[in-house]
Design a protein around this motif. Sequence first.
Motif, short mmCIF file in Angstrom:
data_model
loop_
_atom_site.label_atom_id
_atom_site.label_comp_id
_atom_site.label_asym_id
_atom_site.label_seq_id
_atom_site.Cartn_x
_atom_site.Cartn_y
_atom_site.Cartn_z
N PHE A 4 -5.58 -26.66 21.56
CA PHE A 4 -5.31 -25.50 22.40
C PHE A 4 -6.01 -25.65 23.76
N TYR A 5 -5.24 -25.48 24.81
CA TYR A 5 -5.80 -25.40 26.16
C TYR A 5 -6.01 -23.92 26.47
N ILE A 6 -7.21 -23.56 26.93
CA ILE A 6 -7.51 -22.15 27.23
C ILE A 6 -7.62 -21.98 28.74
N TYR A 7 -6.56 -21.45 29.33
CA TYR A 7 -6.54 -21.28 30.78
C TYR A 7 -7.50 -20.15 31.19
N ASP A 8 -8.22 -20.39 32.30
CA ASP A 8 -9.20 -19.42 32.81
C ASP A 8 -10.20 -19.01 31.73
N SER A 9 -10.69 -19.98 31.01
CA SER A 9 -11.67 -19.70 29.94
C SER A 9 -12.95 -19.08 30.49
N TYR A 10 -13.23 -19.32 31.76
CA TYR A 10 -14.45 -18.79 32.39
C TYR A 10 -14.45 -17.27 32.51
N LEU A 11 -13.32 -16.64 32.27
CA LEU A 11 -13.25 -15.18 32.37
C LEU A 11 -14.07 -14.50 31.27
N ASN A 12 -14.38 -15.23 30.22
CA ASN A 12 -15.25 -14.71 29.16
C ASN A 12 -16.55 -15.49 29.15
N SER A 13 -17.61 -14.86 28.72
CA SER A 13 -18.93 -15.48 28.76
C SER A 13 -19.06 -16.60 27.74
N PRO A 14 -19.93 -17.58 28.01
CA PRO A 14 -20.18 -18.65 27.03
C PRO A 14 -20.64 -18.10 25.68
N ASN A 15 -21.44 -17.04 25.70
CA ASN A 15 -21.93 -16.46 24.44
C ASN A 15 -20.78 -15.93 23.58
N SER A 16 -19.81 -15.29 24.23
CA SER A 16 -18.69 -14.75 23.46
C SER A 16 -17.84 -15.88 22.88
N TRP A 17 -17.67 -16.97 23.64
CA TRP A 17 -16.94 -18.12 23.12
C TRP A 17 -17.72 -18.76 21.97
N ASN A 18 -19.03 -18.80 22.09
CA ASN A 18 -19.87 -19.42 21.08
C ASN A 18 -19.73 -18.74 19.73
N SER A 19 -19.51 -17.43 19.76
CA SER A 19 -19.35 -16.70 18.49
C SER A 19 -18.10 -17.13 17.76
N LEU A 20 -17.13 -17.66 18.50
CA LEU A 20 -15.87 -18.09 17.91
C LEU A 20 -15.84 -19.59 17.63
N LEU A 21 -16.45 -20.37 18.53
CA LEU A 21 -16.27 -21.82 18.50
C LEU A 21 -17.47 -22.61 17.98
N SER A 22 -18.57 -21.94 17.68
CA SER A 22 -19.71 -22.67 17.11
C SER A 22 -19.70 -22.51 15.59
N VAL A 23 -20.29 -23.46 14.90
CA VAL A 23 -20.29 -23.44 13.42
C VAL A 23 -20.97 -22.18 12.89
N GLY A 24 -22.04 -21.76 13.55
CA GLY A 24 -22.77 -20.60 13.05
C GLY A 24 -22.42 -19.29 13.72
N GLY A 25 -21.33 -19.26 14.49
CA GLY A 25 -20.93 -18.05 15.20
C GLY A 25 -20.51 -16.93 14.26
N LYS A 26 -20.67 -15.68 14.72
CA LYS A 26 -20.33 -14.52 13.89
C LYS A 26 -18.86 -14.50 13.48
N GLN A 27 -17.99 -14.96 14.37
CA GLN A 27 -16.55 -14.97 14.08
C GLN A 27 -16.01 -16.40 14.06
N SER A 28 -16.85 -17.33 13.67
CA SER A 28 -16.52 -18.74 13.76
C SER A 28 -15.23 -19.11 13.03
N ILE A 29 -14.45 -19.95 13.67
CA ILE A 29 -13.25 -20.51 13.05
C ILE A 29 -13.51 -21.94 12.57
N ARG A 30 -14.70 -22.45 12.84
CA ARG A 30 -15.01 -23.83 12.48
C ARG A 30 -15.00 -24.02 10.96
N ASN A 31 -14.38 -25.14 10.58
CA ASN A 31 -14.26 -25.52 9.16
C ASN A 31 -13.49 -24.49 8.34
N THR A 32 -12.60 -23.76 9.01
CA THR A 32 -11.70 -22.84 8.33
C THR A 32 -10.27 -23.34 8.49
N ASP A 33 -9.33 -22.62 7.90
CA ASP A 33 -7.92 -23.01 7.99
C ASP A 33 -7.35 -22.80 9.38
#
Length: 436
Positions: free
Chosen positions: A246-275
Amino acid sequence: MIPKRNCYLLCKNVMITVLFCAFVFMFIRLYISQSFGKPANDHYLQQTLLERKNVTVLPDIWLKGKVAYRDTTDNTSVLSNNVHIFYYPWFGNPEDDSVYLHWNHEYLPNWDEKDKNVYPTGKHVPPGDIGANFYPLLGCYSSKNPVTVGQHMKWIRQAGIGVLVISWYPPELSDKEGKPFDQLFPMFLETASVYNLKISFHIEPYEGRNPENLRKNIKYIIEKYGNHTSMYKLQKSPSKKPLPVFYIYDSYLNSPNSWNSLLSVGGKQSIRNTDIDGIFLGLVVEFRHKQDIVSGGFDGFYTYFAANGFSYGSSWKNWKSLSSFAKKNGLLFAPSVGPGYIDTRVRPWNAKTTRERKNGKYYKIAWATALQTNPPLISITSFNEWHEGTQIEPAISKSNKGYVYNDYLPGEPDFYLNLTRQFVSQYSEILFKMKT
């Protein structure tokens, strides 16, 4: 008089000659039919699609359901899944959509409040007057037309490009110039499978987009389209399963912390290692964004803009250091090359950002610069972003009420497709040497 024996031999020879000629004629006809794949009723379709004598017509498209099909068994052209091209499915016309979409783009208001010059306002009036500085060979087409989509993918295949990165909005959403088009993706995926192409999703900054609702939308995309054979996937390592990109256009519009919650292994809403895990590429515009990519948990980044010097990321001189940064941090780097830039038919006050094509010289420098970094991926801006003049889709010479559209002369309408193919071939050789 001719003796009977000689008359008999003469008739026999004539018959043999006639039969031989008939056999040769049938063989030649069969050879031509198989070589060019031209069915008897294909002439009208060719004329409808191209209507130009100076363009090579590949007459092997026909309709089957909602997909434009062709026979690709004899296609031996170079094809690289490491080369991605941004594709826009937001165009419409009265024949297919009841109204024009995007071709009638409005003139946008000036970003510079200090600029007191007077510029055009209102909307363009197709088909003669469109919101672009170039005019497409196919005219004001509709993105929902299967024949048009088939022709586009044929051209993309001709250029050696393996992956279309198609703009995506959630169902029922779109930009303000168009209409929702998520429902077109089954057609895109099916048509891509015929041409042995792959599809990736370019997530646009839809209204209210944030990592939280993007999680739901990624789940929707993967559950609906993820099992299709045309879905482009990559492996992070040989031991990992392939994941959609997935290419995320204008990803900078959201903070790194908010992305981290989704894209890091230990994030609150992490998708890592899921379906619904994937490979996510963020956009680097400013210098600080590259560190935001790391902090946000992205897998890599791209630069998108085709105007050299417009941004930090799009400046060719910075690609070497961006490549080094990516390698140091274990990230994918996908520099975005483009043939030029001009958007004065939608932003008439933005002439300073124009980058002239110079008969392909600009494009060649962009490619040469990207190749010097030995990137794992190269993205192309774009196949058909006509509003910003970055397209490599075939264009023609045209004028309308005193306005003369730009064109590719002295090159043919498919000049940039063929130029792209040359560089894809060079890139493929570089990747092959890197693996050996």
